[in-house]
Write an enzyme that holds these catalytic residues in place. Structure first.
Site, PDB file in Angstrom:
ATOM      1  N   ASP A  82       0.812  -1.228   0.000  1.00  0.00           N
ATOM      2  CA  ASP A  82       0.000   0.000   0.000  1.00  0.00           C
ATOM      3  C   ASP A  82       0.843   1.275   0.000  1.00  0.00           C
ATOM      4  O   ASP A  82       2.039   1.256   0.273  1.00  0.00           O
ATOM      5  CB  ASP A  82      -0.955   0.005   1.203  1.00  0.00           C
ATOM      6  N   GLU A 140      -0.570  -1.931   5.215  1.00  0.00           N
ATOM      7  CA  GLU A 140       0.375  -1.885   6.337  1.00  0.00           C
ATOM      8  C   GLU A 140       0.297  -0.545   7.049  1.00  0.00           C
ATOM      9  O   GLU A 140       0.558  -0.458   8.244  1.00  0.00           O
ATOM     10  CB  GLU A 140       1.809  -2.128   5.818  1.00  0.00           C
ATOM     11  N   GLU A 141      -0.051   0.507   6.304  1.00  0.00           N
ATOM     12  CA  GLU A 141       0.087   1.879   6.812  1.00  0.00           C
ATOM     13  C   GLU A 141      -1.078   2.356   7.662  1.00  0.00           C
ATOM     14  O   GLU A 141      -1.047   3.460   8.180  1.00  0.00           O
ATOM     15  CB  GLU A 141       0.271   2.864   5.645  1.00  0.00           C
ATOM     16  N   ARG A 181      19.016  -6.689  13.042  1.00  0.00           N
ATOM     17  CA  ARG A 181      19.086  -6.555  14.498  1.00  0.00           C
ATOM     18  C   ARG A 181      18.304  -7.697  15.144  1.00  0.00           C
ATOM     19  O   ARG A 181      17.088  -7.798  14.951  1.00  0.00           O
ATOM     20  CB  ARG A 181      18.508  -5.226  14.961  1.00  0.00           C
ATOM     21  N   HIS A 367       8.372   8.522   4.067  1.00  0.00           N
ATOM     22  CA  HIS A 367       7.162   9.316   4.339  1.00  0.00           C
ATOM     23  C   HIS A 367       7.363  10.797   4.019  1.00  0.00           C
ATOM     24  O   HIS A 367       6.699  11.646   4.612  1.00  0.00           O
ATOM     25  CB  HIS A 367       6.678   9.154   5.792  1.00  0.00           C
TER      26      HIS A 367
END
Ligand code: NI
Length: 395
Positions: A82, A140-141, A181, A367
């Site tokens: 998305d 996802e957003e 990580r 973004h």
């Protein structure tokens, strides 16, 4: 050997990967509205000969590639599809054709890379054991996030997924590198809404009204102690307020003031307790001044946990593929990601792919209206995903 064969294919399909990414970039769709994006993915999977299930929990797509002995083990690769509500200002020839919508988080790149990784793995299916599931996830957003729907639709079952890999672009990291990580990697995020209600009125007569503006200010200041005095000192925590609406006038104190912010941390127990403290402090601060604070907290994504074992395998696989000098161990990040939902269910690893290139001027952050990627990273990422998938099947 396997790595040269993967690299040869990711190079051969590089132009196609770029074209796929550019098409998706030009026609971005907002969360939960990715119908055309899903159609495009379905068309490409069909073209590559890969079987898939469309319309999973909305616009999600799940493809499956069976190798030799397909019941051996199943691992999943996930890409989000998305875009964001943003006006693009890159002036690229393939910049967004949809006003107010932009792929400013690189999900176009994620989708294009997973399509190519799928194509590579499908062509190599006679040379590995097990099954690879490809999850193209919508939304996802935007809360509650597409991952929850995909999970509810049983994306981890039939066949059962034993580990899951996700990949996200990272402009701060140079193209050609990958970041890892182990352990808690990205924060939980909750949306805080506080409405301070009182009796507003003439600003010249504060003794006869509730000063909702002052009360809201005290709440914002008082809540700072949630992080500075109440959070466990070793648990990263952020409480930020980005919206404070007091729509009165120079001489009018409004009946209501709205406060909105975000609460992010890395420990699920502290997260729960922190939210209770926010409610209590807001309510009691308002009550002390004779007003009411109505607090609602919209629960967001949980903490994203990179399984140490899976992440070790992925990191050493990436070192083999990219060279040790291109592997970066990243710090924890206060941003959130709905891949976290999967990471709470199965051992998972979320990889960050370097997509920046300072010498080409590609440095804009995620973004932002000028966000872009070094497209050379698409070749790196598609091959890397395929290689890591094979290494996870082998372990
Ligand atoms: Ni993203």
């Amino acid at each position: 050997m396997v790595i040269p064969r993967i690299k040869e294919r990711s190079a051969r399909y590089f132009r196609e990967t770029v074209n796929n990414r550019r098409h998706l970039h030009q026609y971005p769709e907002l969360s939960f509205q990715e119908a055309k994006t899903a159609e495009f993915i379905a068309a490409k999977l069909t073209e590559y000969g890969i079987s898939f299930t469309p319309n999973v929990a909305g616009h999600g797509i799940v493809a499956v590639i069976e190798g030799q002995n397909p019941t051996d083990k199943c691992i999943a690769l996930r890409a989000d599809i998305d875009a964001l509500p943003l006006n693009e200002h890159t002036h690229l020839p393939y910049s967004s054709a949809h006003n107010g919508v932009m792929h400013a988080c690189g999900h176009d790149a994620h989708t294009a890379m997973l399509l190519t990784a799928a194509r590579i793995l499908f062509e190599m299916k006679n040379h590995f054991n097990g099954t690879i599931k490809l999850i193209f996830q919508h939304a996802e957003e935007k809360l509650p996030g597409g991952a929850l729907g995909m999970l509810a639709a049983g994306v981890l079952e039939n066949p059962a997924v034993s580990c899951m890999i996700g990949l996200h672009v990272l402009p701060e990291l140079e193209s050609g590198k990958a970041g890892f990580r182990p352990g808690p990697f990205m924060a939980s995020g909750d949306e805080i809404n506080i409405r301070v209600h009182g009796k507003g009125g003439h600003a010249a007569m504060p003794d006869q009204i509730n000063d909702t503006v002052l009360i809201a200010s005290q709440i914002v200041v008082g809540l700072q102690q949630v992080v500075s005095r109440m959070a466990p000192p070793l648990v990263p925590t952020v409480l930020s307020f980005g919206r404070l609406i007091a729509d009165g006038a120079h001489n009018v104190i409004p009946n209501e003031v709205l406060i909105q912010g975000t609460f992010r941390t890395f420990d699920e127990n502290w997260r729960k307790k922190g939210k209770e403290l926010i409610v209590n402090i807001a309510q009691q601060t308002a009550a002390a001044a004779g007003a009411i604070a109505e607090v609602t907290i919209d629960s967001g994504y949980p903490v994203l946990i990179n399984d140490p074992h899976i992440t070790t395998i992925a990191t050493s696989a990436a070192a083999e593929f990219l060279g040790n000098e291109n592997i970066v161990i990243l710090d924890q990040r206060m941003t959130t990601e709905d891949f976290a939902w999967y990471s709470q269910k199965v051992p998972a690893c979320f990889i960050r792919l370097g997509t920046g290139n300072a010498s080409k001027g590609i440095t804009a952050g995620l973004h932002t209206p000028t966000f872009d990627i070094d497209e050379n990273s698409l070749e790196t990422g598609s091959g890397l995903l395929a290689w890591i998938a094979l290494k996870q099947l082998d372990n």
